[in-house]
Write a protein that holds these residues in place. Sequence first.
Motif, PDB file in Angstrom:
ATOM      1  N   ILE A 132       0.849  -1.198   0.000  1.00 51.60           N
ATOM      2  CA  ILE A 132       0.000   0.000   0.000  1.00 51.60           C
ATOM      3  C   ILE A 132       0.883   1.245   0.000  1.00 51.60           C
ATOM      4  O   ILE A 132       0.626   2.195  -0.750  1.00 51.60           O
ATOM      5  N   LEU A 133       1.922   1.220   0.808  1.00 50.01           N
ATOM      6  CA  LEU A 133       2.858   2.338   0.863  1.00 50.01           C
ATOM      7  C   LEU A 133       3.514   2.558  -0.503  1.00 50.01           C
ATOM      8  O   LEU A 133       3.607   3.689  -0.983  1.00 50.01           O
ATOM      9  N   VAL A 134       3.927   1.478  -1.141  1.00 48.95           N
ATOM     10  CA  VAL A 134       4.534   1.571  -2.475  1.00 48.95           C
ATOM     11  C   VAL A 134       3.534   2.159  -3.470  1.00 48.95           C
ATOM     12  O   VAL A 134       3.882   3.037  -4.270  1.00 48.95           O
ATOM     13  N   ALA A 135       2.293   1.701  -3.421  1.00 49.20           N
ATOM     14  CA  ALA A 135       1.269   2.222  -4.338  1.00 49.20           C
ATOM     15  C   ALA A 135       1.037   3.719  -4.122  1.00 49.20           C
ATOM     16  O   ALA A 135       0.876   4.475  -5.093  1.00 49.20           O
ATOM     17  N   LEU A 136       1.036   4.145  -2.866  1.00 54.31           N
ATOM     18  CA  LEU A 136       0.841   5.569  -2.579  1.00 54.31           C
ATOM     19  C   LEU A 136       2.020   6.414  -3.043  1.00 54.31           C
ATOM     20  O   LEU A 136       1.855   7.594  -3.361  1.00 54.31           O
ATOM     21  N   LEU A 137       3.206   5.829  -3.080  1.00 50.03           N
ATOM     22  CA  LEU A 137       4.396   6.552  -3.539  1.00 50.03           C
ATOM     23  C   LEU A 137       4.599   6.462  -5.039  1.00 50.03           C
ATOM     24  O   LEU A 137       5.533   7.070  -5.568  1.00 50.03           O
ATOM     25  N   TRP A 138       3.758   5.711  -5.723  1.00 48.84           N
ATOM     26  CA  TRP A 138       3.903   5.551  -7.166  1.00 48.84           C
ATOM     27  C   TRP A 138       3.784   6.910  -7.847  1.00 48.84           C
ATOM     28  O   TRP A 138       2.990   7.747  -7.435  1.00 48.84           O
ATOM     29  N   PRO A 139       4.559   7.165  -8.891  1.00 49.96           N
ATOM     30  CA  PRO A 139       4.642   8.498  -9.497  1.00 49.96           C
ATOM     31  C   PRO A 139       3.337   9.106  -9.999  1.00 49.96           C
ATOM     32  O   PRO A 139       3.276  10.312 -10.166  1.00 49.96           O
ATOM     33  N   VAL A 140       2.305   8.326 -10.266  1.00 50.96           N
ATOM     34  CA  VAL A 140       1.077   8.915 -10.796  1.00 50.96           C
ATOM     35  C   VAL A 140       0.272   9.647  -9.732  1.00 50.96           C
ATOM     36  O   VAL A 140      -0.668  10.363 -10.040  1.00 50.96           O
ATOM     37  N   GLY A 141       0.636   9.463  -8.467  1.00 52.92           N
ATOM     38  CA  GLY A 141      -0.086  10.121  -7.384  1.00 52.92           C
ATOM     39  C   GLY A 141       0.285  11.588  -7.259  1.00 52.92           C
ATOM     40  O   GLY A 141       1.262  12.063  -7.828  1.00 52.92           O
ATOM     41  N   GLY A 142      -0.509  12.285  -6.497  1.00 45.36           N
ATOM     42  CA  GLY A 142      -0.255  13.699  -6.242  1.00 45.36           C
ATOM     43  C   GLY A 142       0.080  13.920  -4.785  1.00 45.36           C
ATOM     44  O   GLY A 142       0.404  12.986  -4.047  1.00 45.36           O
ATOM     45  N   TRP A 143      -0.030  15.169  -4.369  1.00 44.31           N
ATOM     46  CA  TRP A 143       0.344  15.534  -3.006  1.00 44.31           C
ATOM     47  C   TRP A 143      -0.473  14.773  -1.974  1.00 44.31           C
ATOM     48  O   TRP A 143       0.037  14.425  -0.903  1.00 44.31           O
TER      49      TRP A 143
END
Length: 185
Positions: free
Chosen positions: A18-29
């Motif tokens: 989940i942490l990796v998914a949240l840090l994935w580049p397509v995310g925003g602030w």
Amino acid sequence: MLTLPNILTLSRIFAVPILVALLWPVGGWFDYALAFALYCLMGITDYFDGYLARAKGTVSRLGVFLDPIADKIMIAAVIVMLVFIKAIDSYHIVAALIILLREITVSGLREFLAQLQVSMPVSTLAKWKTTFQLVALGALILGGATPQWPWVHDVGIVSLWAAALLTLITGWDYLRVGIRHMDAS
């Protein structure tokens, strides 16, 4: 086996994707803010799993085995993602590599020494290393949520280098102990 401390440790392992998914580049602030909150929660569970196990006398072999693995999985995943999203870039990657290589080396050394029934207690300096490491990674995650405050990222980079320096010192200390036991066996 499924005591509260072990469940907390396992929750850290299961939270890494989940942490990796949240840090994935397509995310925003907002994703970075959620990643920071999850990272802090993972840090809190790391503290409480050990505290509860000792306080309640429920220290288990499973917990002793899983806790350092959970820590290393989380640290490695965060470092890899921070490099991937370029929160750690340029020559700062050297500091991240020092930390990763030390974690792998000390893990192998602890495994070797465990076969000889030699324990390697965590030194005070190693605890400071861990503190700088956790602050560094947390600040670098938070920096993605707060680009308007570049000093947050700077705190992360300075802490990363402090952690890398302490990593070299404590890694060398552990290696010297390990070599001494290798020579004796």
